[in-house]
Design an enzyme around this catalytic site. Structure first.
Site, PDB file in Angstrom:
ATOM      1  N   CYS A  37      31.126  18.451  32.994  1.00 13.03           N
ATOM      2  CA  CYS A  37      32.448  18.523  32.385  1.00 13.03           C
ATOM      3  C   CYS A  37      32.659  19.895  31.774  1.00 13.03           C
ATOM      4  CB  CYS A  37      32.624  17.440  31.321  1.00 13.03           C
ATOM      5  SG  CYS A  37      31.609  17.699  29.852  1.00 13.03           S
ATOM      6  N   CYS A  40      30.068  21.259  29.394  1.00 20.25           N
ATOM      7  CA  CYS A  40      28.865  21.830  30.005  1.00 20.25           C
ATOM      8  C   CYS A  40      29.066  23.325  30.251  1.00 20.25           C
ATOM      9  CB  CYS A  40      28.555  21.126  31.320  1.00 20.25           C
ATOM     10  SG  CYS A  40      28.208  19.359  31.168  1.00 20.25           S
ATOM     11  N   ASP A 480      55.039  53.726  46.614  1.00 18.58           N
ATOM     12  CA  ASP A 480      54.852  54.989  47.317  1.00 18.58           C
ATOM     13  C   ASP A 480      55.717  54.926  48.582  1.00 18.58           C
ATOM     14  OD1 ASP A 480      53.752  57.465  48.046  1.00 18.58           O
ATOM     15  OD2 ASP A 480      52.263  56.466  49.304  1.00 18.58           O
ATOM     16  N   ASP A 672      49.076  52.960  49.429  1.00 16.17           N
ATOM     17  CA  ASP A 672      48.252  52.714  50.608  1.00 16.17           C
ATOM     18  C   ASP A 672      46.771  52.616  50.278  1.00 16.17           C
ATOM     19  OD1 ASP A 672      47.591  55.320  50.116  1.00 16.17           O
ATOM     20  OD2 ASP A 672      48.669  56.137  51.834  1.00 16.17           O
ATOM     21  N   ASP A 676      46.145  56.981  46.140  1.00 17.82           N
ATOM     22  CA  ASP A 676      46.976  56.473  45.060  1.00 17.82           C
ATOM     23  C   ASP A 676      46.166  55.802  43.961  1.00 17.82           C
ATOM     24  OD1 ASP A 676      49.387  57.266  46.283  1.00 17.82           O
ATOM     25  OD2 ASP A 676      49.326  55.510  47.588  1.00 17.82           O
TER      26      ASP A 676
END
Length: 776
Positions: A37, A40, A480, A672, A676
């Site tokens: 559960c 735990c 971009d 891309d 960048d």
């Protein structure tokens, strides 16, 4: 002409100015056994946070894994595993080079599932008999009278009840202490480690009911009164309550386990894309070996209809390869010698000979799977509330049960001669067994697992739960231009550079991999500046490549000037190519480029703007005219188009948009994934557009594998759908406990029904998460 686009291969991204280097840290992934559960998982995290050297930890109840980040200068991997010495769980490190499909772990989980099913079957069979004897009208007395009649010819009511109760006791003991042994083991281990989990609730509730039933059973023996009616509940025990509680909880755990397994079907499907074996050429012979034994440099044979086993390059043969698992494109791609292939794609037609370049954990598919697994193991900020509740859940329930018992004992005197203790005890037991911390613990991770797995199937990788929560709140997106909004395959549309100078510029640009540099070379070849052979060859063919290479003069002292262009010495001339072409310091003219927007770019940006309230912006190093033209073509307000922006300045533009968006704004940068990186890091959400490239998998917090702008809108839609499921799950988990606990406390909900409700509450949460699989 874009200044940065004429530069050579971009320099590696550096950290943002002023940022301190990240501290050295190591991360290990763990496979954890024994969690039941949310408490735990919380207990494991608590012990890790108390361990010196641990930087961060996240335990996922839904897939029984954990991720621990620690300082290797302070602690070791052994120290990380030693944490479990004081806990009731076991764990092992998942190696970085582990195969995608862990057969050993699968076999262990399958064996555990079969064992749990056998235990449940035995418990259910005994419970049915117990229920029939104890609950069917007249059955209890009929069985008791028949058994007591074997000893005395005319048994009293008390004697008949005692005989029947002994039968029920004999049937209940295997259920309580055999089938229910796991709850006692779990409860003891949990209490020993200083916490309380769901096992404590189940063990305590059933033990109280069992002990109360024992007292009812042997009360005539203790008092010696066999003549009258038993004083407590007319001698009827609650053995069926114990048995039904344990059986319902076992059933709930089985259903929960199967539902949790279904949440991971997407990642399982990805894992199964690679074949288990590969045919490699060794010693001049073709041999079939397990995929784990393939090494970089091996020559692999791929027959028609087979899956490509590794990432590599085609060295012989030609065929069409189905790459839809990676790109989403329905049409196969033609592969010839020199082309790259990706493991997991399907060879549709001819035979291919492939040289392995990336194998095992380095393959594209393995990295995608790892990214999805890491994301599924992360936590969304919305889960913090659930974690805080789970940490105090069991002690609070025990306190409520104690208050319930005392309130009934003091305020509700027994009716119809019933036992006061009985009237107080049953509601307290119901409170204990109806409470369910599991639903709270499963609310977030199951939705994340299904949502992120679904995203991976659609070519959308979201790196962690925090990013997912940000994506659904997106307010602005900075794009971009080249390669993101546009095709990234520009062409020269105007040139006033003389053929001789153009030849020198093309030689310099041939050293660059950028799309605009390739456009210069292609234009020089087509215009005849590189000679008749290059002009006559069909563009994009091997003949054209050979003719161009033969016509280009050698380059010396090549240098990329970041943000401006490239320079070098060609045939003794100092050549610079930037916004203009210069030869020996003199202006030799310039070129104008055109790059078409991607199909669907305008529609994708319109969907973001109109459907999700995301304001699009564009940054580019291009000149004002081309930049505004592209912006207008895709529907971006001219006021939100920035031109003449150098690569290192893009991050500043992102920060400016972020500041203008205000405290509630969430800004994404979409690029891309190559040059960048600073802008991706500066944004709240960095979105890398790429088709499975190595750089893209590392660059963005969101990766659009299919290189489609429309997938960004899909990512926003998926993140919102996932967050809705998380909030629904948390709502129902909280409402369940808020409604059921009071019903149990006032005596409306019997303990057996309370056990059934508890068992199915977590199942309902997981099933609600599974509805995300229908996302389109």
């Amino acid at each position: 002409m874009e200044n940065e686009k004429l530069a050579s291969t971009p320099a590696p991204a550096s950290p943002a100015a002023g940022s301190a280097p990240a501290p050295a840290a190591a991360t290990i992934r763990l496979a954890i056994d024994g969690m039941h559960c949310a408490n735990c998982a919380a207990n494991i995290e608590k012990h890790y946070r108390a361990t010196p050297g641990v930087v961060d930890v996240a335990v996922n109840l839904a897939n029984n894994t954990g991720s621990v980040t620690f300082d290797p200068a302070i602690a070791s991997v052994d120290d990380m595993l030693r944490v479990f010495d004081d806990l009731s769980f076991t764990a092992e490190v998942i190696p970085d080079d582990a195969s995608l499909v862990d057969e050993g772990r699968r076999a262990k989980e399958a064996a555990r599932a079969r064992h749990d099913l056998r235990v449940f079957a035995a418990s259910a069979a005994l419970t049915v008999v117990i229920f029939c004897i104890g609950m069917l009208p007249g059955a209890h007395m009929a069985v008791g009278s028949a058994l007591a009649g074997l000893i005395t010819p005319d048994p009293t009511h008390a004697q008949a009840m005692f005989a029947a109760n002994l039968v029920l006791l004999a049937l209940t003991i295997p259920v309580q202490f055999g089938c229910g042994a796991r709850f006692y083991r779990g409860a003891w281990a949990s209490l020993r480690s200083g916490s309380a989990n769901m096992d404590v609730l189940v063990a305590l509730g059933t033990t109280i009911a069992f002990a109360f039933s024992l007292w009812i059973t042997f009360l005539p023996v203790a008092t010696g009164d066999w003549a009258g009616h038993p004083p407590v509940n007319d001698g009827m025990p609650y053995y069926e309550t114990c048995a039904m509680l344990i059986t319902f909880v076992l059933l709930g755990k089985i259903l929960e386990g199967r539902a949790k397994g279904a949440t991971n079907q997407a990642i399982e499907a990805l894992m199964n894309l690679t074949p288990p074996t590969a045919r490699v050429v060794r010693g001049g012979a073709e041999v079939e070996v397990p995929l784990a034994q393939v090494v970089v440099g091996d020559v692999v044979m791929v027959r028609p209809g087979e899956k490509v086993p590794v990432d590599g390059v085609v060295v012989e043969g030609a065929s069409e390869v189905d790459e839809s698992m990676l790109t989403g494109e329905p049409l196969p791609a033609l592969k010839v010698p020199g082309d790259d292939v990706t493991g997991g794609t399907v060879n549709a037609a001819g035979a291919l000979t492939v040289r392995a370049l990336r194998v095992g954990a380095d393959s594209t598919l393995a990295r995608i799977v790892r990214a999805v697994e890491d994301a599924q193991g992360s936590k969304a900020p919305v889960q913090r509330m659930a974690d805080k509740i789970a940490a105090v859940f069991v002690p609070a329930i025990l306190a409520i049960a104690a208050v319930t018992f005392c309130a009934w004992l003091v305020l509700a005197p027994p009716a119809d001669g019933g036992s006061l203790l009985e009237r107080a005890l049953l509601p307290a037991i119901a409170v204990i067994v109806v409470a369910c911390p599991c639903a709270l613990g499963l609310a977030t991770p199951t939705a994340l697992m299904v949502g992120m797995g679904k995203g991976a199937q659609m070519g959308i990788l979201i790196k962690d739960g925090e990013v997912l929560e940000r994506v659904c709140k997106l307010t602005d997106a900075v794009f971009d231009k080249t390669g993101t909004i546009t095709e990234g395959a520009p062409r020269v549309v105007a040139c006033d550079v003389a053929p001789g100078a153009l030849r020198l510029a093309a030689a310099l640009e041939a050293r660059s991999e950028h799309p605009l540099a390739r456009a210069v070379v292609a234009y020089a070849a087509a215009s005849g500046a590189l000679g008749p052979a290059a002009a006559a060859a069909e563009p994009g063919t091997e003949d054209a490549a050979r003719a161009i290479a033969a016509a280009l003069p050698p380059v010396e002292a090549f240098e990329a000037v970041v943000g401006r262009g490239v320079r070098g010495v060609v045939e003794g001339h100092d050549v610079f190519v930037g916004s203009r072409v210069e030869v020996d310091g003199a202006d030799a003219g310039g070129l104008a480029f055109e790059d078409e927007p991607k199909p669907g770019a305008a529609a994708a940006l319109a969907e973001l703007r109109e459907g999700y309230g995301v304001t699009p912006h564009m940054v580019t190093g291009d000149a004002e005219g081309p930049a505004l033209a592209v912006g207008a073509a895709v529907g971006i307000d001219p006021a939100r188009v920035s031109w003449g922006v150098k690569p290192l300045e893009k991050a500043d533009r992102v920060r400016a948009v972020r500041e203008a968006a205000g405290p509630a704004g969430v800004v994404a940068f979409v690029g891309d994934g190559i040059n960048d990186a600073p802008a991706l890091a500066a944004a709240d959400v960095g979105v890398a557009m790429a088709s499975g490239t190595d750089v893209a998998l590392d660059a963005g917090s969101v990766v659009l594998m299919r290189n489609r702008l429309g997938d960004l809108a899909c990512a926003v839609r998926l993140s919102r759908a996932t967050m809705r499921k998380i909030k629904q799950n948390l709502f129902w988990a909280l409402i369940y406990n808020c409604v059921m606990i009071p019903l149990a406390a006032v005596g409306i909900l019997a303990p057996a029904l309370a056990g059934a409700a508890m068992a199915f509450s977590s199942v309902s949460v997981v099933c609600n998460s599974l509805l995300l699989k229908r996302f389109r």
